[in-house]
Design an enzyme around this catalytic site. Structure first.
Site, short mmCIF file in Angstrom:
data_model
loop_
_atom_site.label_atom_id
_atom_site.label_comp_id
_atom_site.label_asym_id
_atom_site.label_seq_id
_atom_site.Cartn_x
_atom_site.Cartn_y
_atom_site.Cartn_z
CB SER A 37 -9.98 -9.53 3.35
OG SER A 37 -11.09 -9.81 2.52
CD GLU A 70 -4.94 -6.06 -2.18
OE1 GLU A 70 -5.39 -6.71 -1.23
OE2 GLU A 70 -4.86 -4.81 -2.16
CG HIS A 118 -6.01 -0.17 -1.67
ND1 HIS A 118 -7.29 -0.62 -1.51
CD2 HIS A 118 -5.96 1.04 -1.06
CE1 HIS A 118 -8.00 0.27 -0.84
NE2 HIS A 118 -7.21 1.29 -0.55
CB CYS A 140 -10.91 -2.94 -0.61
SG CYS A 140 -10.11 -2.24 -2.08
CB CYS A 158 -7.87 -4.86 -4.35
SG CYS A 158 -6.97 -3.32 -3.97
CG ASP A 184 -5.95 2.37 2.77
OD1 ASP A 184 -5.30 3.00 1.92
OD2 ASP A 184 -6.03 1.13 2.77
CG ASN A 191 -1.91 1.09 1.24
OD1 ASN A 191 -1.56 2.25 1.13
ND2 ASN A 191 -3.18 0.72 1.37
#
Length: 146
Positions: A77, A52, A50, A79, A82, A142, A39
């Site tokens: 996990s 990912e 982020h 979002c 992503c 975020d 991130n």
């Protein structure tokens, strides 16, 4: 622990050292890391970086066939944003370090045929718990919360 999740955790730790949010990700194809990221919203003043997204950006342009045999690893996990990117590129499997401090749209992602593996990794959980306790305002920013 799996070497790929360990690489994602290393990315998360790097993000924390840089003053960002400790979430890391790696993209694996045929047993090799082809992209890694963390991130970097704070570091880059970005709306979308982020872990990912940073990871996929760093992997560069790949073919549809590449994505369809990839595994995305994330310490947290993913979002909606992503997860949507993983769905767009038809990444068939996501390995998630933890989903206790935050849970993205996992049921929806599963309903679209993606295999999710939740590790409940204590190191991932502790990284996020410590960060959220120390910087709740940054964490809320975020994930789009007030």
């Amino acid at each position: 622990m799996d070497e790929f999740m360990q690489a994602a955790i290393e990315e998360a730790r790097q993000g924390l050292v840089e003053g960002g949010i400790p979430i890391g990700s790696v993209l694996v194809i045929d047993g090799k890391i082809v992209g890694r990221g963390h991130n970097r919203r704070v570091q880059k003043g970005s709306a979308i970086l982020h872990a990912e997204m940073d990871c996929l950006e760093n992997a560069g342009r790949l073919t549809a066939k590449d994505y369809q045999r990839a595994v995305l690893y994330s310490t947290l996990s993913p979002c909606d944003m992503c997860s949507g990117t993983a769905l767009l590129y038809k990444i068939p499997k996501i390995v998630i370090g933890e989903n206790r401090t935050f849970q993205g749209p996992e049921d929806y992602v599963r309903s679209r045929g993606v295999e999710l593996v939740i590790l409940n990794n204590q190191e991932c959980i502790q990284l996020m718990r410590d960060f959220i306790a120390a910087r709740p305002e940054l964490w809320n920013e975020d994930i789009g919360e007030d």
